[in-house]
Design a protein around this motif. Structure first.
Motif, PDB file in Angstrom:
ATOM      1  N   THR A 119       0.831  -1.211   0.000  1.00  0.00           N
ATOM      2  CA  THR A 119       0.000   0.000   0.000  1.00  0.00           C
ATOM      3  C   THR A 119       0.864   1.259   0.000  1.00  0.00           C
ATOM      4  OG1 THR A 119      -1.713  -1.216   1.176  1.00  0.00           O
ATOM      5  CG2 THR A 119      -1.895   1.185   1.190  1.00  0.00           C
ATOM      6  N   ASP A 120       1.928   1.263   0.819  1.00  0.00           N
ATOM      7  CA  ASP A 120       2.849   2.414   0.850  1.00  0.00           C
ATOM      8  C   ASP A 120       3.388   2.708  -0.546  1.00  0.00           C
ATOM      9  OD1 ASP A 120       2.707   2.381   3.630  1.00  0.00           O
ATOM     10  OD2 ASP A 120       4.686   1.464   3.928  1.00  0.00           O
ATOM     11  N   VAL A 121       3.859   1.655  -1.184  1.00  0.00           N
ATOM     12  CA  VAL A 121       4.565   1.812  -2.457  1.00  0.00           C
ATOM     13  C   VAL A 121       3.604   2.238  -3.566  1.00  0.00           C
ATOM     14  CG1 VAL A 121       5.660   0.422  -4.264  1.00  0.00           C
ATOM     15  CG2 VAL A 121       6.490   0.271  -1.912  1.00  0.00           C
ATOM     16  N   VAL A 122       2.440   1.625  -3.597  1.00  0.00           N
ATOM     17  CA  VAL A 122       1.473   1.979  -4.635  1.00  0.00           C
ATOM     18  C   VAL A 122       1.017   3.431  -4.457  1.00  0.00           C
ATOM     19  CG1 VAL A 122      -0.838   1.484  -5.548  1.00  0.00           C
ATOM     20  CG2 VAL A 122       0.736  -0.394  -5.044  1.00  0.00           C
ATOM     21  N   ALA A 123       0.852   3.845  -3.204  1.00  0.00           N
ATOM     22  CA  ALA A 123       0.465   5.233  -2.955  1.00  0.00           C
ATOM     23  C   ALA A 123       1.534   6.196  -3.469  1.00  0.00           C
ATOM     24  CB  ALA A 123       0.234   5.451  -1.458  1.00  0.00           C
ATOM     25  N   ALA A 124       2.797   5.795  -3.380  1.00  0.00           N
ATOM     26  CA  ALA A 124       3.893   6.684  -3.781  1.00  0.00           C
ATOM     27  C   ALA A 124       4.109   6.722  -5.289  1.00  0.00           C
ATOM     28  CB  ALA A 124       5.189   6.260  -3.081  1.00  0.00           C
ATOM     29  N   VAL A 125       4.016   5.602  -5.956  1.00  0.00           N
ATOM     30  CA  VAL A 125       4.383   5.582  -7.382  1.00  0.00           C
ATOM     31  C   VAL A 125       3.219   5.360  -8.341  1.00  0.00           C
ATOM     32  CG1 VAL A 125       6.775   4.914  -6.984  1.00  0.00           C
ATOM     33  CG2 VAL A 125       5.052   3.135  -7.354  1.00  0.00           C
ATOM     34  N   GLY A 126       2.066   4.977  -7.824  1.00  0.00           N
ATOM     35  CA  GLY A 126       0.911   4.788  -8.707  1.00  0.00           C
ATOM     36  C   GLY A 126       1.233   3.854  -9.859  1.00  0.00           C
ATOM     37  N   ASP A 127       0.938   4.330 -11.067  1.00  0.00           N
ATOM     38  CA  ASP A 127       1.138   3.489 -12.248  1.00  0.00           C
ATOM     39  C   ASP A 127       2.509   3.679 -12.884  1.00  0.00           C
ATOM     40  OD1 ASP A 127      -1.395   2.535 -11.909  1.00  0.00           O
ATOM     41  OD2 ASP A 127      -2.303   3.841 -13.427  1.00  0.00           O
ATOM     42  N   ALA A 128       3.406   4.415 -12.233  1.00  0.00           N
ATOM     43  CA  ALA A 128       4.702   4.712 -12.858  1.00  0.00           C
ATOM     44  C   ALA A 128       5.558   3.467 -13.041  1.00  0.00           C
ATOM     45  CB  ALA A 128       5.468   5.755 -12.047  1.00  0.00           C
ATOM     46  N   LEU A 129       5.349   2.482 -12.207  1.00  0.00           N
ATOM     47  CA  LEU A 129       5.962   1.174 -12.469  1.00  0.00           C
ATOM     48  C   LEU A 129       5.077   0.081 -11.910  1.00  0.00           C
ATOM     49  CD1 LEU A 129       7.156   0.524  -9.534  1.00  0.00           C
ATOM     50  CD2 LEU A 129       9.322   1.318 -10.429  1.00  0.00           C
ATOM     51  N   THR A 130       5.379  -1.155 -12.299  1.00  0.00           N
ATOM     52  CA  THR A 130       4.550  -2.290 -11.919  1.00  0.00           C
ATOM     53  C   THR A 130       4.959  -2.777 -10.535  1.00  0.00           C
ATOM     54  OG1 THR A 130       4.616  -2.894 -14.241  1.00  0.00           O
ATOM     55  CG2 THR A 130       3.711  -4.521 -12.725  1.00  0.00           C
ATOM     56  N   GLN A 171      -3.019  -9.220  -0.825  1.00  0.00           N
ATOM     57  CA  GLN A 171      -2.113  -8.401  -1.633  1.00  0.00           C
ATOM     58  C   GLN A 171      -2.898  -7.553  -2.640  1.00  0.00           C
ATOM     59  OE1 GLN A 171       0.886 -11.107  -3.191  1.00  0.00           O
ATOM     60  NE2 GLN A 171       1.814 -11.363  -1.163  1.00  0.00           N
ATOM     61  N   ALA A 172      -3.942  -8.144  -3.199  1.00  0.00           N
ATOM     62  CA  ALA A 172      -4.772  -7.397  -4.156  1.00  0.00           C
ATOM     63  C   ALA A 172      -5.496  -6.257  -3.440  1.00  0.00           C
ATOM     64  CB  ALA A 172      -5.767  -8.327  -4.842  1.00  0.00           C
ATOM     65  N   ASP A 173      -6.025  -6.543  -2.262  1.00  0.00           N
ATOM     66  CA  ASP A 173      -6.699  -5.491  -1.485  1.00  0.00           C
ATOM     67  C   ASP A 173      -5.722  -4.371  -1.139  1.00  0.00           C
ATOM     68  OD1 ASP A 173      -9.125  -6.807  -1.549  1.00  0.00           O
ATOM     69  OD2 ASP A 173      -8.899  -7.737   0.432  1.00  0.00           O
ATOM     70  N   ALA A 174      -4.458  -4.734  -0.942  1.00  0.00           N
ATOM     71  CA  ALA A 174      -3.437  -3.727  -0.617  1.00  0.00           C
ATOM     72  C   ALA A 174      -3.073  -2.886  -1.837  1.00  0.00           C
ATOM     73  CB  ALA A 174      -2.198  -4.409  -0.048  1.00  0.00           C
ATOM     74  N   GLY A 175      -3.458  -3.357  -3.030  1.00  0.00           N
ATOM     75  CA  GLY A 175      -3.272  -2.540  -4.221  1.00  0.00           C
ATOM     76  C   GLY A 175      -2.231  -3.018  -5.213  1.00  0.00           C
ATOM     77  N   VAL A 176      -1.765  -4.253  -5.058  1.00  0.00           N
ATOM     78  CA  VAL A 176      -0.685  -4.739  -5.924  1.00  0.00           C
ATOM     79  C   VAL A 176      -1.144  -4.864  -7.390  1.00  0.00           C
ATOM     80  CG1 VAL A 176      -1.033  -7.267  -5.862  1.00  0.00           C
ATOM     81  CG2 VAL A 176       1.297  -6.309  -5.688  1.00  0.00           C
ATOM     82  N   ASP A 177      -0.186  -4.696  -8.318  1.00  0.00           N
ATOM     83  CA  ASP A 177      -0.506  -4.857  -9.746  1.00  0.00           C
ATOM     84  C   ASP A 177      -0.462  -6.318 -10.178  1.00  0.00           C
ATOM     85  OD1 ASP A 177      -0.731  -2.080 -10.455  1.00  0.00           O
ATOM     86  OD2 ASP A 177       1.445  -1.934 -10.258  1.00  0.00           O
ATOM     87  N   MET A 178       0.545  -7.036  -9.689  1.00  0.00           N
ATOM     88  CA  MET A 178       0.700  -8.453 -10.050  1.00  0.00           C
ATOM     89  C   MET A 178       1.179  -9.221  -8.838  1.00  0.00           C
ATOM     90  SD  MET A 178       2.571  -8.626 -13.775  1.00  0.00           S
ATOM     91  CE  MET A 178       1.653 -10.018 -14.450  1.00  0.00           C
ATOM     92  N   VAL A 179       0.661 -10.425  -8.669  1.00  0.00           N
ATOM     93  CA  VAL A 179       1.169 -11.292  -7.608  1.00  0.00           C
ATOM     94  C   VAL A 179       2.118 -12.318  -8.233  1.00  0.00           C
ATOM     95  CG1 VAL A 179      -0.808 -10.989  -6.069  1.00  0.00           C
ATOM     96  CG2 VAL A 179      -0.830 -12.853  -7.769  1.00  0.00           C
ATOM     97  N   GLY A 180       3.096 -12.736  -7.427  1.00  0.00           N
ATOM     98  CA  GLY A 180       4.089 -13.690  -7.920  1.00  0.00           C
ATOM     99  C   GLY A 180       4.115 -14.958  -7.099  1.00  0.00           C
ATOM    100  N   PRO A 181       3.186 -15.899  -7.400  1.00  0.00           N
ATOM    101  CA  PRO A 181       3.196 -17.155  -6.646  1.00  0.00           C
ATOM    102  C   PRO A 181       4.501 -17.909  -6.894  1.00  0.00           C
ATOM    103  CG  PRO A 181       1.547 -17.236  -8.412  1.00  0.00           C
ATOM    104  CD  PRO A 181       2.124 -15.864  -8.412  1.00  0.00           C
ATOM    105  N   SER A 182       5.250 -18.191  -5.801  1.00  0.00           N
ATOM    106  CA  SER A 182       6.592 -18.746  -5.978  1.00  0.00           C
ATOM    107  C   SER A 182       6.823 -20.019  -5.194  1.00  0.00           C
ATOM    108  CB  SER A 182       7.639 -17.700  -5.567  1.00  0.00           C
ATOM    109  OG  SER A 182       7.603 -17.464  -4.172  1.00  0.00           O
ATOM    110  N   GLY A 183       5.742 -20.608  -4.651  1.00  0.00           N
ATOM    111  CA  GLY A 183       5.931 -21.752  -3.770  1.00  0.00           C
ATOM    112  C   GLY A 183       5.966 -23.105  -4.445  1.00  0.00           C
TER     113      GLY A 183
END
Ligand code: PBG
Length: 341
Positions: A119-130, A171-183
């Motif tokens: 949420t912090d990061v998305v608030a700061a950069v918006g759509d400027a990067l993924t 993570q989606a509720d927090a505002g992420v653009d893409m999730v990376g399932p890595s397990g």
């Protein structure tokens, strides 16, 4: 002329004049080399993996990854803003919680370190990067495995999938653009995709860690996330002997709805990367992992290799093998090198 008779014919035993084919002609000047370069490397193709640790007052260096730190929430935001200014394609966030438990509950808690950092990061950069986030339980479990355990200590695939679905929603509720399932749980992409869609998060993408190998080169990452793992991940991550299986995993993930598939590690698996690139019709990413980073940094520190040249050659080789996108701890630095020449 010598070697010919009066009629201009070659005499027996005379040398044969073979025209030399000259590929070097195209290497003579920087302009020629630039013009015929088959592979490009641009900041937009690079993704910076970043660590944020709960309860830190200032960034903490990771000894086995010189130049990489565990961020505070504030220093993370500043570093992501820099990454956006450099034109990087994206960032991949990893959270390091202060406490851990058997089920990794910090991963699904909306107040968990990774979710608040998103949420912090998305608030700061918006759509400027993924903005992407690692979707895995290993940073959050007390035993350090990527899933929850059965009473007899095995990693429980289907029980873990339920938690991955919850983690994807957090993570989606927090505002992420893409999730990376890595397990590397079977069915993880399909379950995460379905959970996102059902909750109205159809726009959130999935970057699937599809062909992820049980590698010795993850060593420094364990320090980066203060991993508690004892033992290994060989019952869920892939056997380094297998390349066909890597393609199979990627095809399954595409069928389950992955938007991007990834091969990891990169350097010891460039053949797998090429095969996956040829087999799928979605973008392919490669993760230039912690041990690959550490090897170059350690050799450069001793003056054994030219660090900057080695970084760019490493990244170019991963692109040449077929990666459209590269996750690398050098992303910001490489962008600066590419910009400043
Ligand atoms: C699992 C995860 C790992 C890495 C990224 N995601 C560790 C593992 O699978 O053992 C390793 C990244 C690196 O080594 O740079 N959440």
């Amino acid at each position: 002329m010598a070697g010919e008779d009066a009629a201009g014919r070659r005499r027996a035993g005379d040398p044969v004049a073979v025209p030399v084919v000259r590929p070097r002609r195209l290497r003579r000047t920087p302009g020629l080399r630039r013009m015929v370069a088959e592979t490009s490397l641009t900041p937009g193709q690079l993704v910076l993996p970043m660590f944020v640790r709960e309860g830190l007052d200032e960034p903490r260096p990771i000894a086995s990854m010189p130049g990489v730190v565990q961020h505070t929430r504030d220093s993370l935001v500043k570093a992501v803003e820099e990454a956006a200014e450099l034109g990087l394609g994206g960032v991949m966030l990893f959270g390091v919680p202060a406490t851990r438990d058997e089920r990794g509950s910090g991963a699904v808690d909306p107040g968990g370190i990774l979710n608040v950092a998103i949420t912090d990061v998305v608030a700061a950069v918006g759509d400027a990067l993924t903005v992407m986030s690692d979707l895995c339980l290993d940073e959050f479990t007390s035993h350090g495995h990527c899933g929850v355990l059965t009473p007899d200590g095995r990693v429980d695939n289907d029980e873990t999938l339920k938690l991955y679905a919850d983690m994807a929603l957090a993570q989606a509720d927090a505002g992420v653009d893409m999730v990376g399932p890595s397990g590397m749980m079977d069915g993880q992409v399909g379950v995460v995709r379905a959970a996102l869609d059902a909750a109205g998060h159809a726009e959130v993408g999935v970057l699937a860690y599809s062909a992820k190998y049980a590698s010795a080169f993850y060593g420094p990452f364990r320090e980066a996330v203060d991993s508690c793992l004892e033992g290994d991940r060989r019952t869920y991550q892939q056997d380094p002997a297998n390349a066909v299986e890597g393609v199979r995993e990627a095809l399954l993930d595409v069928a389950e709805g992955a938007d991007i598939v990834m091969v990891k590690p990169a350097l010891a698996y460039l053949d797998v990367l090429r095969r996956v690139r040829d087999a799928v019709d979605v973008p392919v990413a490669a993760y230039n992992i912690s041990g690959e980073y550490a090897m170059v940094e350690a050799a450069a520190e001793r003056g054994w290799i030219d660090r900057e040249a080695a970084i760019l050659e490493t990244l170019l080789s991963i692109r040449r093998a077929g990666a459209d996108v590269i996750l690398t701890y050098w992303a910001a630095e490489a962008a600066r090198l590419l910009r400043d020449g």
